[in-house]
Scaffold this motif. Structure first.
Motif, PDB file in Angstrom:
ATOM      1  N   UNK A 160       0.842  -1.197   0.000  1.00  0.00           N
ATOM      2  CA  UNK A 160       0.000   0.000   0.000  1.00  0.00           C
ATOM      3  C   UNK A 160       0.880   1.251   0.000  1.00  0.00           C
ATOM      4  N   UNK A 161       0.477   2.210  -0.833  1.00  0.00           N
ATOM      5  CA  UNK A 161       1.165   3.490  -0.897  1.00  0.00           C
ATOM      6  C   UNK A 161       0.322   4.560  -0.222  1.00  0.00           C
ATOM      7  N   UNK A 162       0.984   5.682   0.068  1.00  0.00           N
ATOM      8  CA  UNK A 162       0.272   6.755   0.755  1.00  0.00           C
ATOM      9  C   UNK A 162      -0.864   7.306  -0.091  1.00  0.00           C
ATOM     10  N   UNK A 163      -0.688   7.326  -1.416  1.00  0.00           N
ATOM     11  CA  UNK A 163      -1.729   7.865  -2.286  1.00  0.00           C
ATOM     12  C   UNK A 163      -2.892   6.882  -2.483  1.00  0.00           C
ATOM     13  N   UNK A 164      -2.799   5.682  -1.912  1.00  0.00           N
ATOM     14  CA  UNK A 164      -3.873   4.699  -2.057  1.00  0.00           C
ATOM     15  C   UNK A 164      -5.015   4.911  -1.061  1.00  0.00           C
ATOM     16  N   UNK A 165      -4.828   5.808  -0.105  1.00  0.00           N
ATOM     17  CA  UNK A 165      -5.844   5.977   0.930  1.00  0.00           C
ATOM     18  C   UNK A 165      -6.969   6.883   0.422  1.00  0.00           C
ATOM     19  N   UNK A 166      -7.782   6.293  -0.442  1.00  0.00           N
ATOM     20  CA  UNK A 166      -8.962   6.975  -1.003  1.00  0.00           C
ATOM     21  C   UNK A 166     -10.107   5.973  -1.085  1.00  0.00           C
ATOM     22  N   UNK A 167     -11.066   6.272  -1.935  1.00  0.00           N
ATOM     23  CA  UNK A 167     -12.237   5.404  -2.085  1.00  0.00           C
ATOM     24  C   UNK A 167     -12.012   4.368  -3.185  1.00  0.00           C
ATOM     25  N   UNK A 181     -13.750   2.853   1.856  1.00  0.00           N
ATOM     26  CA  UNK A 181     -12.767   3.911   2.091  1.00  0.00           C
ATOM     27  C   UNK A 181     -11.583   3.279   2.823  1.00  0.00           C
ATOM     28  N   UNK A 182     -10.410   3.384   2.217  1.00  0.00           N
ATOM     29  CA  UNK A 182      -9.187   2.900   2.837  1.00  0.00           C
ATOM     30  C   UNK A 182      -8.622   4.009   3.718  1.00  0.00           C
ATOM     31  N   UNK A 183      -8.639   3.757   5.013  1.00  0.00           N
ATOM     32  CA  UNK A 183      -8.210   4.775   5.982  1.00  0.00           C
ATOM     33  C   UNK A 183      -6.812   4.439   6.516  1.00  0.00           C
ATOM     34  N   UNK A 184      -6.045   5.496   6.733  1.00  0.00           N
ATOM     35  CA  UNK A 184      -4.627   5.354   7.068  1.00  0.00           C
ATOM     36  C   UNK A 184      -4.420   5.114   8.558  1.00  0.00           C
ATOM     37  N   UNK A 185      -3.670   4.056   8.879  1.00  0.00           N
ATOM     38  CA  UNK A 185      -3.203   3.778  10.241  1.00  0.00           C
ATOM     39  C   UNK A 185      -1.684   3.701  10.191  1.00  0.00           C
ATOM     40  N   UNK A 186      -1.018   4.332  11.138  1.00  0.00           N
ATOM     41  CA  UNK A 186       0.451   4.339  11.121  1.00  0.00           C
ATOM     42  C   UNK A 186       1.008   4.253  12.531  1.00  0.00           C
ATOM     43  N   UNK A 187       2.186   3.699  12.621  1.00  0.00           N
ATOM     44  CA  UNK A 187       2.962   3.674  13.862  1.00  0.00           C
ATOM     45  C   UNK A 187       4.330   4.255  13.539  1.00  0.00           C
ATOM     46  N   UNK A 188       4.666   5.339  14.202  1.00  0.00           N
ATOM     47  CA  UNK A 188       5.937   5.996  13.932  1.00  0.00           C
ATOM     48  C   UNK A 188       7.089   5.086  14.324  1.00  0.00           C
TER      49      UNK A 188
END
Length: 489
Positions: free
Chosen positions: A91-98, A118-125
């Motif tokens: 998954x790329x950052x630009x993939x977080x859409x509908x 809707x692909x929603x972004x989850x992240x762990x620094x």
């Protein structure tokens, strides 16, 4: 009936998708996610997936099962083999859409079903590598939080963190682990749960620590063939960015040695065996007087293991491996080395009939969990003597030819052989010239004693002969006036 049941399933699917609401699915950059769409009653369905506002489908599967994928998404998209779900990899950052799925069934009539996600972004620094004993701080960030969304954490061992007293978990998805250990090295996982679906968000955590120290001393024996190995390396491979000491904060490294009193040296005197010179270039500076083998020392992964061939009693003591980092942080491993020694008294070459003592020692009294076992030559008839079954001191009252040969002393602890040492005892016959020398010496001693006695007797006899006889003394009173006095007749 078959067509009716299929028609009803289509109607139900259309009713569910007609609400217009988007199903939320959480994902992580670089991870994988599945957008779930179940099968209809008929498998002869045209499947088309769309991304965002694009009018061209990303992937298509016709009624005959042939698939077509947009070249820009090649190697990142696939359809499930069991249903119409879309699987997205890397998954790329630009993939977080509908994303939208359209299903068209042409039997019994053309019916279209649309499902939106809707692909929603989850992240762990990510966190930088941690030295053992430091605190770990992680946070599971969700860009869009919906009612009912839950977060929990899993350790690298997938254990329940609620029972770990070192762990603090916040309502905002934060995680704090106090004083990390080597067990905390690995992938930590934030599990996001929403509408019954779980998303696993992984983040690697590197804990820098040296190899575990020996819980027991390292036992070896005095021998020119004995090999003393001192392991010291990092428990896990260092990150690539840490391969160069100029960039990773390593300030130095060294091996030091503190002799034990049993080694015959002054205790507490620290000797430097090896120094890590930061350079450039990175280099090891070795104390050649100790005869160490430094072939195991590697610059790339900072393996500090040492070895030494030919062990002596002077090698008894504590060996410390230390790596220094920035901010005065130091990792240390201390290893105690015990050397087993076997010697005879008075000498390793004895004569028949002579008393011989064999001593097997570590230079200090053995602890209660240690014992020695004697292995005599196969033709020896000597039984172990002493108050204990396995004495450290073995006495041969009268040596025989059968006692000569290879004697071995084994050190055991908790039913495990720790080390052993050997010595060759020679038993020889007393030579004839030795008896002759003994006889001559005895005769000479007797002659000297007789001579001294004769001289003493002669001197006493002369003293008696020279002394005057002792008798009565008679005195008279003379009538002559001159000279006056008394005289002896």
């Amino acid at each position: 009936m078959k067509y009716v049941s299929g028609y009803l399933s289509i109607v139900i699917a259309l009713f569910i998708s007609s609400t217009g609401a988007e199903d939320v699915v959480y994902g992580q950059v670089g991870g994988m996610v599945t957008l779930p769409v179940l099968k209809w009653g008929s498998e002869k369905v045209l499947v088309q997936w769309y991304f965002g506002m694009n009018t061209q489908p990303l992937i298509t599967r016709n009624a005959q099962g042939r698939e077509t994928i947009d070249p820009q998404w090649k190697d990142r998209l696939s359809l499930s083999k069991t249903d119409f779900s879309l699987i997205i990899n890397k998954i790329r950052l630009e993939d977080f859409k509908s994303f939208k799925c359209e299903l068209k069934d042409f039997r019994p009539q053309q019916i279209t079903s649309v499902t939106s996600f809707r692909l929603s972004h989850v992240s762990v620094q990510p966190v930088s590598p941690l030295l053992v004993g430091k605190n770990l701080n992680l946070k599971c960030d969700i860009k869009e939080i919906f009612e009912g969304t839950q977060r929990r954490w899993l350790s690298p061992q997938k254990q329940d963190l609620n029972k770990d007293t070192r762990v603090q978990i916040g309502n905002d998805g934060s995680l704090k682990v106090m004083k990390v250990t080597g067990q905390d090295h690995g992938e930590w996982t934030c599990v996001v749960t929403y509408q019954g679906r779980e998303t696993y968000v992984n983040t690697p955590v590197t804990v820098i620590d040296l190899s575990p120290a020996h819980s027991q001393p390292i036992y070896t024996s005095v021998s020119s063939f004995s090999l003393l190995h001192l392991p010291c390396f990092f428990s896990f491979p260092l990150p690539l960015s840490w391969s160069d000491s100029q960039e990773n904060g390593i300030q130095g490294g060294r091996w030091t040695f503190t002799p034990s009193p049993a080694a015959g040296s002054l205790t507490g005197v620290v000797q430097t065996l090896v120094n890590l010179s930061l350079g450039p270039p990175l280099a090891w500076v070795v104390n050649q007087k100790r005869g160490l083998d430094v072939s195991a020392l590697q610059k790339k992964n900072l393996n500090l293991s040492l070895s030494k061939k030919g062990v002596t009693v002077g090698d008894r003591g504590n060996y410390t491996c230390a790596v220094e980092f920035q901010r005065d942080d130091t990792l240390k491993r201390v290893m105690r080395v015990e050397v087993l020694q076997l010697f005879t008294s008075p000498v390793p070459v004895a004569f028949v009939g002579q008393e011989v003592n064999l001593t097997c020692t570590l230079g200090q009294p053995l602890t209660s969990d240690l014992e020695v076992k004697w292995i005599p030559p196969h033709h020896s008839t000597l039984l172990p003597l002493g108050s204990s079954t396995h004495p450290t001191l073995l006495t041969i009252p009268e040596a025989t030819y059968g006692d000569g040969g290879l004697w071995r002393c084994e050190l055991w602890g908790n039913k495990t052989k720790l080390t052993s040492v050997e010595i060759t005892l020679k038993i020889e016959r007393v030579p004839v010239d030795v008896w002759l020398l003994v006889t001559i010496c005895a005769a000479a001693v007797i002659f000297v004693l007789l001579l001294i006695l004769t001289v003493i007797l002669i001197r006493r006899h002369r003293q008696r002969m020279m002394m005057p006889r002792r008798g009565k003394r008679r005195f008279c009173n003379c009538k002559d006036p001159t000279p006056k006095g008394f005289y002896r007749n």
